[in-house]
Design an enzyme around this catalytic site. Sequence first.
Site: not given
Length: 475
Positions: A445-447
């Site tokens: 998850d690139h968040r």
Amino acid sequence: MTAVEQRFREFKMPDVGEGLTEAEILKWFVAPGDTVTDGQVVCEVETAKAAVELPIPFDGVVHELRFDEGTTVDVGTPIISVDTDPGAGEAAPQTAPAAGEAVAEAPAAAPESEEKEGRQANLVGYGAAPASTKRRPRKPLPSAQRSAPTPSAAAPAPQAPAPAPAPARPEAAPELNGSGRPARPLAKPPVRKLAKDLGIDLETVTPSGADGIITREDVHAAAEAVQAARETPVAAPATAAQGRERRVPVKGVRKATAQAMVNSAFTAPHVTEFVTVDVTRTMKLVSELKQDPELAGLRVNPLLLVAKALLVAIRRNPDINATWDEGNQEIVYKDYVNLGIAAATPRGLIVPNIKDADAKTLPELASALGELVGTAREGRTSPAEMSGGTITITNVGVFGIDAGTPIINPGESAILAFGAVKLQPWVHKGEVKPRQVTTLALSFDHRLVDGELGSKVLADVAAVLERPKRLITWA
């Protein structure tokens, strides 16, 4: 609670998961007339997460199974009734009068003036019934009075002259709506309650009882028709493919998996990185561990060492073990690892997890992994075993697949795909030699996981599998 309600106990569909709203009845283990005891399993149901056995919470004799196998039932709906005092003799539950049976209360004798006007008793809640020339049957007279002639209701009193006969008035029909049916459907209060519980509009029910009264059977038939309409696939237009296709309703585990994957794919921005690694030394170590007496009887395979390698990588890069809290706009870092293992089952893909996997030794991890896989294949994984995961491994290599872009399990930050191990030409010590090679893919998850952190974790897993002695030196 009335005496009847105390005797006939209803067991309602419980919420066996985390806020689930429905479950499908897979199999009944009892039938009407069977004796059951407190804690006895009476049926198996499938929720959106797993198959679960339901125990009955009281003793008695099964009176009624409310739903057939294969029916999806809302949480809180009674699914079985039990007679907790079968020795008391025949009795019908208060909530289930026989179809078309009149209310058992005997009406009080009507005043003479009421009889002359031709009024009749009516069901509670229907309002006054229209006037009619029909009379209520009289009780039998004593034998002493039978020989004496009895004037009929239409005959004049002895002291009055007989009036000229008038044509009989037809019985007034109830008020009808535009469709020719009574403006208010006729049904007894218990039947109205049943319809309300099942979500059936009495306006849509065709009555079969006397005088157009809706019975319990009518309501049940309407409910079954609604359920059948929900589950029956819409007929496709006649084509050349007709007869060569089959349609299966999407429900249970597969329905939940589909929704979770859609939510994950369109909520968490996925990034996937790949690495190909020489795992010849790891495969050799697996062979040696299978002969180790300390691991005798345990499940020892390459997946075990991949799991251990990922746990080492998480220890070196703990920020990968986190989740995104959208509501509070926070990143929740976790100091424990509940390691999920994606498992394909006849009911669909499920992801049970090994609780506190980071605190387990290699034999303990092997034992937990074996139990997890065995339980999943038997379809006995409980909802608790699938909740609270923090990171997941999916072993696509067992299907001969080299790599893929796995979708993150909802509520987690990353998932590692382990590809097939194949003998390939590889440069080893300056020479091209056949080596055992595999491909790893990490989606994150690139968040909350940037490229640096994701790359470090994937590189550490690959490094451990290339030189498994790092399991010791990095631990």
